[in-house]
Design an enzyme around this catalytic site. Structure first.
Site, PDB file in Angstrom:
ATOM      1  N   SER A 128      -9.746   2.455   2.700  1.00  0.00           N
ATOM      2  CA  SER A 128      -8.895   3.218   1.833  1.00  0.00           C
ATOM      3  C   SER A 128      -7.939   2.119   1.234  1.00  0.00           C
ATOM      4  O   SER A 128      -7.419   2.691   0.187  1.00  0.00           O
ATOM      5  CB  SER A 128      -7.899   4.194   2.696  1.00  0.00           C
ATOM      6  N   LYS A 171       0.657  -1.107  -0.031  1.00  0.00           N
ATOM      7  CA  LYS A 171      -0.022   0.080  -0.041  1.00  0.00           C
ATOM      8  C   LYS A 171       1.026   1.284  -0.097  1.00  0.00           C
ATOM      9  O   LYS A 171       2.135   1.296   0.473  1.00  0.00           O
ATOM     10  CB  LYS A 171      -0.869  -0.035   1.179  1.00  0.00           C
ATOM     11  N   SER A 194     -10.253   0.215   6.973  1.00  0.00           N
ATOM     12  CA  SER A 194      -9.548   0.349   5.622  1.00  0.00           C
ATOM     13  C   SER A 194      -8.868  -0.954   5.022  1.00  0.00           C
ATOM     14  O   SER A 194      -8.598  -1.113   3.963  1.00  0.00           O
ATOM     15  CB  SER A 194      -8.554   1.485   5.700  1.00  0.00           C
TER      16      SER A 194
END
Lengths: 95, 484
Positions: free
Chosen positions: B151, B76, B175
């Protein structure tokens, strides 16, 4: 709860953000909507409840007071928008 | 090769039936083919990936590989990675080449797991749809009209589409779990403090926690194992060795007590999601588990408490983006104040600025007690609800999100409706508990996740509970037709 435009300007100053006047009204409305969901918290009786800052109620771990970092000045300053002779450059603050 | 399980890949690599270079090249080819549409990667690092694959092959040839050596991974874009652009989905960091590695990235380098690139995310992890990324929305591989969640939407999408075999994520209010649910993959957020936050760009430090995003629970156990462990560079890292997360895999769950909170099935839950979740609960009963009704009476207070506390922490954490030391700087600043204000205003997106402002407001004189302190007290009440519930059950199950993936653009202009959709995931972050999303079918053609929440440090048990379900279902093995 509705915010006034002047309150939003004050919050923006605290946050170090400038608000585009064209977006002021919409931003005020959106922030007011966010604050509105906070109101339901006020109805709850929290007397005698300790605030919880951390899951697991952790406390800050202490370490020996000694130097652990090495010097990375050049590497870090190579990322700076403006740096010279080891210094970060900003607009003049003192006349 | 992208349909092999991680265990199969590992076996083939160890036996030298395949090379890491071939495996890595296969994923790079798929990224070339599919990512221009999917937009799941912010940065792809083919040269680095192949160089690391060569290192992996040398280690494996010498019989020195770890079980994950040679298996590629996508990080990420919240994890700092030395020499690689690390943006956190923001224009503010569009020019930021990290001068150091996050602990999580460091580990994958030590094990020679080729880094394929950095995955897309909501700006500074503030969002539930990946639409607030400066680099544009990521599409949901199951339905290109839908968001992948957020997210960690890029991470979920690359796993679902087979553009990476393993991915890292982070979970502050859901997330990892919500995008895992929306994309039909397995995601685990461990107990707060399990994975080092060193080098993970901070949003709300008392909630932020890294975790694993994979196809199956067994794979999540393997990945989490290399991410977890004490790190003195993170002051909130748990001072204990990570448990063996694979140790319980394969144990019977006969007699397992599953707590089903009535509050998780109230109005607002989409009927098709409820149907999928209840079917999954029946599967567990068939495996010998027992369903027990539990209560989480303060669930509804979690969302407001979170949206006070997380922005408060964010307003402090994001004050570091000032246009002076790194990141975006505005043109021709007239004064130091102008430099700060315009660099932040031009470099940060609308949602991030809103949350910083909410945080500054709730911490300001006259409001601190009414909002911040109040929210901290509610945080304890939410945590205590879980503690009480776990007196009568081993695990809590319910939905991850009230609906399947929503459409792109459907909620992006209404922050509050997006916040309220996090009602099942946020309480877990307030408490700091471990939790997972496990693929449990489809609703309206879009994936649905089953939410598993465990007591502190119960990751090994949770992973096995998910693993047992995955022995009798194949939702986690399914791939969207376009990407097979």
């Amino acid at each position: 709860m509705s915010l006034q435009k002047t309150e939003v300007d004050a919050i923006a100053r605290l946050a170090g953000i400038s608000v585009d006047p064209a977006e002021g009204e919409q931003l005020t409305a959106k922030l007011s909507n966010v604050l509105a969901i906070f109101q339901q918290m006020q109805a709850i009786d929290t007397n005698g409840i300790e605030p919880m800052a951390h899951p697991l109620d952790q406390v800050q771990r202490l370490r020996e007071d000694c130097i652990t970092e090495t010097n990375h000045r050049e590497a870090y300053q190579s990322l700076a928008p403006k740096a010279e002779n080891g210094l970060y450059l900003v607009p003049q603050v003192i006349d | 090769m992208h349909t092999l399980s991680i265990k199969e890949m590992s076996d083939k690599l160890q036996k030298r039936e395949i090379t890491s270079v071939d495996l890595t090249q296969h994923y790079l080819n798929r990224i070339d083919q599919y990512d221009p549409t999917l937009n799941a990667y912010v940065t792809v690092t083919p040269e680095l990936a192949l160089e690391m694959a060569n290192q992996a092959d040398a280690l494996l040839d010498a019989g020195k590989g770890h079980r994950l050596t040679g298996i590629p991974i996508a990080h990420k874009d919240i994890f700092c990675s030395l020499g690689i652009k690390t943006t956190c989905g923001s224009k503010m960091l569009d020019n930021f080449i990290s001068p150091y590695d996050a602990k999580v990235v460091e580990m994958t380098r030590e094990l020679a797991m080729p880094i394929l690139g950095k995955t897309n995310m909501d700006e500074f992890a503030m969002g539930s749809s990946t639409e607030s990324s400066y680099y544009g929305a990521t599409l949901n591989p199951w339905d290109h009209q839908a968001v992948p969640g957020g997210s960690s939407g890029g991470a979920a999408a690359v796993i679902a589409a087979g553009l990476a075999p393993l991915a890292t994520g982070s979970d502050t209010g859901g997330s990892i779990r919500q995008p895992a649910s929306f994309c039909g993959i397995t995601g685990i957020k461990p107990t707060y403090g399990t994975v080092s936050r060193y080098g993970m760009i901070a949003y709300a430090s008392s909630f932020d926690q890294g975790g694993a995003m994979t196809r199956s629970a067994q794979e999540a156990a393997w990945l989490l194992q290399v991410m977890a462990g004490f790190d003195e560079r993170d002051s909130t890292s748990l001072e204990q060795d990570a448990a063996d997360f694979s140790q319980q895999l394969g144990q019977s769950i006969k007699g397992l007590k599953i707590g089903v909170p009535a509050e998780y099935f109230e109005s607002g839950l989409d009927a098709s999601v409820e149907q999928a979740v209840r079917t999954a609960l029946s599967e567990y009963e068939a495996l010998g588990a027992e369903l027990i009704s539990v209560n989480l009476p303060n669930k509804d207070l979690a969302v407001p408490a979170y949206y006070v506390l997380a922005p408060a922490e964010a307003s402090s954490n994001l004050s570091r983006f000032d246009g002076v030391r790194y990141g975006y700087r505005c043109d021709n600043p007239q004064s130091l104040e102008d430099l700060y204000h315009r660099s932040r205003s031009e470099g940060l997106g609308a949602e991030v600025k809103r949350r910083i402002m909410v945080g500054a407001y709730v911490l300001s004189a006259g409001y601190y007690d009414a909002y911040y302190l109040k929210a901290q007290k509610l945080r304890r009440m939410v945590r205590d609800d879980f503690t009480k519930a776990f007196e009568s059950c081993d695990v809590i199950m319910g939905p991850v999100a009230p609906t399947p993936a929503f459409n792109i653009g459907e909620k992006s202009d209404d922050p509050v409706s997006m916040y309220l959709a996090d009602l099942y995931t946020i309480p877990v972050n307030l408490a700091g508990l471990p939790a997972m999303s496990v693929p449990a079918g489809f609703a309206k053609g879009r994936p649905v996740g089953l939410h598993l929440i465990g007591p502190y440090h119960s990751e090994a048990a949770l992973l096995n509970i998910a693993h047992q379900y995955q022995q009798v279902t194949d939702w986690h093995c399914q791939m969207p037709a376009t990407y097979k």
